[in-house]
Motif scaffolding. Structure first.
Motif, short mmCIF file in Angstrom:
data_model
loop_
_atom_site.label_atom_id
_atom_site.label_comp_id
_atom_site.label_asym_id
_atom_site.label_seq_id
_atom_site.Cartn_x
_atom_site.Cartn_y
_atom_site.Cartn_z
N ASN A 89 72.34 8.98 -30.56
CA ASN A 89 72.69 8.13 -31.54
C ASN A 89 73.34 6.95 -30.84
N TRP A 90 72.46 5.85 -30.96
CA TRP A 90 72.56 4.53 -30.01
C TRP A 90 73.92 4.06 -30.58
N ARG A 91 74.28 4.10 -31.91
CA ARG A 91 75.40 3.71 -32.47
C ARG A 91 76.47 4.22 -31.75
N ALA A 92 76.54 5.25 -31.53
CA ALA A 92 77.77 5.91 -30.95
C ALA A 92 77.94 5.39 -29.48
N VAL A 93 76.66 5.28 -28.84
CA VAL A 93 76.82 4.60 -27.24
C VAL A 93 77.12 3.28 -27.25
N LEU A 94 76.75 2.52 -28.45
CA LEU A 94 77.28 1.05 -28.28
C LEU A 94 78.92 0.93 -28.67
N ILE A 95 79.20 1.94 -29.50
CA ILE A 95 80.63 1.73 -29.94
C ILE A 95 81.33 2.15 -28.65
N GLY A 96 80.87 3.24 -28.09
CA GLY A 96 81.64 3.54 -26.77
C GLY A 96 81.64 2.60 -25.66
N PHE A 97 80.51 2.06 -25.53
CA PHE A 97 80.38 0.55 -24.48
C PHE A 97 81.37 -0.18 -24.73
N LEU A 98 81.54 -0.54 -26.27
CA LEU A 98 82.26 -1.96 -26.55
C LEU A 98 83.85 -1.29 -26.26
N VAL A 99 84.05 -0.08 -26.87
CA VAL A 99 85.42 0.19 -26.60
C VAL A 99 85.99 0.25 -24.80
N GLY A 100 84.77 0.87 -24.03
CA GLY A 100 85.01 0.69 -22.60
C GLY A 100 85.37 -0.77 -22.08
N VAL A 101 84.49 -1.56 -22.90
CA VAL A 101 84.74 -3.05 -22.17
C VAL A 101 86.03 -3.49 -22.49
N VAL A 102 86.71 -3.19 -23.81
CA VAL A 102 87.99 -3.74 -24.13
C VAL A 102 89.01 -2.73 -23.31
N ALA A 103 88.70 -1.71 -23.25
CA ALA A 103 89.79 -1.05 -22.44
C ALA A 103 89.80 -1.20 -21.07
N SER A 104 88.71 -1.53 -20.36
CA SER A 104 88.61 -2.27 -19.00
C SER A 104 89.18 -3.52 -18.75
N LEU A 105 89.35 -4.16 -19.82
CA LEU A 105 90.21 -5.55 -19.58
C LEU A 105 91.50 -5.12 -19.49
N PHE A 106 91.97 -4.12 -19.94
CA PHE A 106 93.42 -3.58 -19.62
C PHE A 106 93.73 -2.71 -18.47
N ALA A 107 92.73 -2.24 -18.03
CA ALA A 107 92.81 -1.32 -16.83
C ALA A 107 92.90 -2.11 -15.43
N PHE A 108 92.87 -3.33 -15.43
CA PHE A 108 93.23 -4.12 -14.17
C PHE A 108 94.69 -4.06 -13.94
N ALA A 109 95.59 -3.52 -14.84
CA ALA A 109 97.05 -3.37 -14.33
C ALA A 109 97.11 -2.21 -13.20
N LEU A 110 96.14 -1.09 -13.42
CA LEU A 110 95.83 0.10 -12.47
C LEU A 110 94.83 0.25 -12.18
N PRO A 111 94.28 -0.43 -11.17
CA PRO A 111 92.67 -0.66 -10.67
C PRO A 111 92.00 0.63 -10.67
N VAL A 112 92.16 1.60 -10.06
CA VAL A 112 91.44 2.87 -10.09
C VAL A 112 91.42 3.63 -11.37
N VAL A 113 92.80 4.24 -11.51
CA VAL A 113 93.17 5.04 -12.68
C VAL A 113 92.85 4.27 -13.70
N GLY A 114 93.22 3.12 -13.96
CA GLY A 114 93.06 2.34 -15.26
C GLY A 114 91.34 2.46 -15.74
N HIS A 115 90.56 2.04 -14.67
CA HIS A 115 89.09 2.09 -14.94
C HIS A 115 88.63 3.57 -15.17
N LEU A 116 89.09 4.32 -14.43
CA LEU A 116 88.42 5.79 -15.02
C LEU A 116 89.22 6.21 -16.24
N GLY A 117 90.40 5.84 -16.47
CA GLY A 117 90.89 6.04 -17.98
C GLY A 117 90.07 5.47 -19.00
#
Length: 120
Positions: free
Chosen positions: A3-31
């Motif tokens: 389901n490529w729609r699910a993959v694209l939505i997950g990717f976009l959520v990951g991009v947005v979450a990664s922007l906030f992940a810089f506060a906790l470099p390793v744990v934040g990006h894994l999260g």
């Protein structure tokens, strides 16, 4: 079936979450990868295996996009400053980035399995 729609939505959520992940470099990006996987798994549904597959794809796609972007940047800057060695540096950055993407895709797959389980 993927389901490529699910993959694209997950990717976009990951991009947005990664922007906030810089506060906790390793744990934040894994999260961020984990959250992207959960979202991809929930959207795809279909149980553990389907969720893990979609989470893995979302995480790997995000990592590869980041690796390509960083490699292009390093290649351009390296070629400007260091000449032909910049191209080799860009290739090296891409190779390392692709390996890191594979490792980070594992937590997305775990999150996807949980998301797929929760969706059903």
């Amino acid at each position: 079936m993927t389901n490529w729609r699910a993959v694209l939505i997950g990717f976009l959520v990951g991009v947005v979450a990664s922007l906030f992940a810089f506060a906790l470099p390793v744990v934040g990006h894994l999260g961020a990868g984990f959250v992207a996987g959960v979202v991809a798994g929930v959207v795809a549904g279909g149980g553990l295996a389907s969720g893990a597959w979609h989470g893995l794809l979302a995480g790997a796609f995000g990592g590869l996009v980041a690796a390509v972007a960083l490699a292009v940047f390093v290649t351009l800057v390296g070629a400007t400053v260091g000449g032909p060695g910049g191209v080799l540096a860009g290739f090296g950055v891409f190779t390392i980035g692709a390996l890191v993407a594979v490792v980070f895709a594992i937590d997305s797959a775990i999150g996807g399995a949980i998301g797929g389980f929760l969706a059903d």
